[in-house]
Enzyme design. Structure first.
Site, PDB file in Angstrom:
ATOM      1  CG  ASP A 108      -0.271  -0.517   2.490  1.00 48.45           C
ATOM      2  OD1 ASP A 108       0.969  -0.408   2.603  1.00 48.45           O
ATOM      3  OD2 ASP A 108      -0.979  -1.032   3.367  1.00 48.45           O
ATOM      4  CG  HIS A 179      -5.739  -2.485   8.910  1.00 47.00           C
ATOM      5  ND1 HIS A 179      -5.843  -1.156   9.260  1.00 47.00           N
ATOM      6  CD2 HIS A 179      -4.423  -2.786   9.037  1.00 47.00           C
ATOM      7  CE1 HIS A 179      -4.643  -0.694   9.575  1.00 47.00           C
ATOM      8  NE2 HIS A 179      -3.773  -1.651   9.454  1.00 47.00           N
TER       9      HIS A 179
HETATM   10  P1  PGA Z   1       2.251  -1.507  12.601  1.00 47.75           P
HETATM   11  O1  PGA Z   1       1.017  -1.508  11.577  1.00 47.75           O
HETATM   12  O2  PGA Z   1       3.199  -2.514  12.062  1.00 47.75           O
HETATM   13  O3  PGA Z   1       2.821  -0.126  12.548  1.00 47.75           O
HETATM   14  O4  PGA Z   1       1.707  -1.881  13.934  1.00 47.75           O
HETATM   15  C1  PGA Z   1       0.544  -2.718  11.104  1.00 47.75           C
HETATM   16  C2  PGA Z   1      -0.594  -2.464  10.136  1.00 47.75           C
HETATM   17  O5  PGA Z   1      -1.279  -1.440  10.249  1.00 47.75           O
HETATM   18  O6  PGA Z   1      -0.816  -3.311   9.267  1.00 47.75           O
END
Ligand code: PGA
Length: 301
Positions: A108, A179
């Site tokens: 993304d 998510h």
């Molecule tokens: P993070 O985010 O690794 O910063 O905890 C994970 C995500 O949002 O998929």
């Protein structure tokens, strides 16, 4: 003696064999579907620490890249894969792990952020992985957050994944709302690469990556859940208490668009690698540990 359509005077479908009834064909099809479902595996691996989990994930990726130097890797951003990327960089530096022929696709990117923006995922990947290994810059792909035609960009992204032969191994983090990629709750389980609007919770979670006072974008381009389900292998990493609830819902709750990570139950080969803190809300930890400790040799390859 068959009691099928033909014996009752109905015309027999031309594709049926001389001895097959519709019921037999139906049973054969059903057993194919059941076999396919039984082959689906979500493996839960609990490691003593985030560092141990990251090293295990790095080993799995290194083993793929050694076996298949032209591997197609799906990459993630955020704080979760940082230890994994550090270890891959070390393996490249000290053990000669070679990414020359590998191709990468990131999950993304924020809409509206230029690749040079410090919170963009282009910048993240350059700083945390690409400049430390020998992947060819032309082989790395990240959605273009500055595109003037987002639907066309998304379609082209899907097409380039297909042209590369599909993703061999996809790394995923998980949001505190469940998510994967930026597929927020209520995303279609069949979704493809597209624009998504972030939830206030995700924007708050990601605010620390932005300068003080700077707004987190509302929109992103993300691979869809359907795109992720087509990858050949998935490593979902989850660390810390903050992820425990989302992981329990994804692993032990029902499959639901409200917990996008739960869709990985439909993935043919998904591994969820957790540290102890992230596993605290799971109910069947003894079983997951038992399975991992007693894997048959052929499954370890
Ligand atoms: P993070 O985010 O690794 O910063 O905890 C994970 C995500 O949002 O998929």
């Amino acid at each position: 003696m068959h009691s099928g359509a033909a014996s009752q005077g109905h015309p027999r479908a031309s594709w049926l064999g001389p001895r097959q009834t519709m019921l037999e064909v139906f049973i054969a099809l059903l057993s194919c579907v059941v076999c396919r479902i039984c082959a689906f595996v979500m493996e839960v691996i609990i490691q003593p620490s985030q560092e141990a989990a990251s090293l295990l994930a790095a080993k799995m990726i290194a083993s793929l890249v050694r076996r298949k130097p032209a591997a197609v890797l799906g990459l993630a951003t955020g704080s979760t894969p940082l230890g994994l990327y550090r270890e891959l960089a070390r393996m490249h530096r000290e053990e000669g792990l070679d990414f020359q022929r590998a191709t990468t696709f990131n999950l993304d990117e924020y809409v509206g952020l230029a690749p040079g923006h410090p919170a963009s995922y282009h910048h993240f990947m350059r700083e945390n992985l690409f400049r430390h290994i020998n992947v060819a810059p032309g082989n790395t792909h990240i959605p273009d957050g500055l595109s003037c035609d987002i639907p066309a960009t998304c379609e082209a992204y899907e097409a380039s994944i297909r042209a590369a032969g599909g993703i061999d191994l996809q790394i995923l983090g998980i949001g505190s709302d469940g998510h994967i990629g930026f597929n927020e709750p209520a995303s279609s389980l069949a979704s493809r690469t597209r624009i998504k609007t972030l939830t206030p919770r995700t924007r708050a979670d990601n605010a620390p990556f932005f300068a003080q006072g700077e707004e987190v974008p509302h929109h992103v381009i993300t691979m869809g859940i359907g795109t992720i389900l087509e990858t050949r292998q998935v490593l979902l990493l989850g660390f810390g208490l903050k992820k425990a609830e989302a992981l329990a819902a994804a692993i032990e709750g029902p499959v639901s668009p409200m917990v996008p990570a739960s869709a990985l139950h439909f993935h043919p080969r998904a591994h969820v690698i957790l540290d102890e803190a992230a596993a605290t809300r799971l109910e069947r930890t003894d079983y997951y540990r038992h399975v991992f400790d007693n894997k048959p040799v052929w499954q370890k390859q």
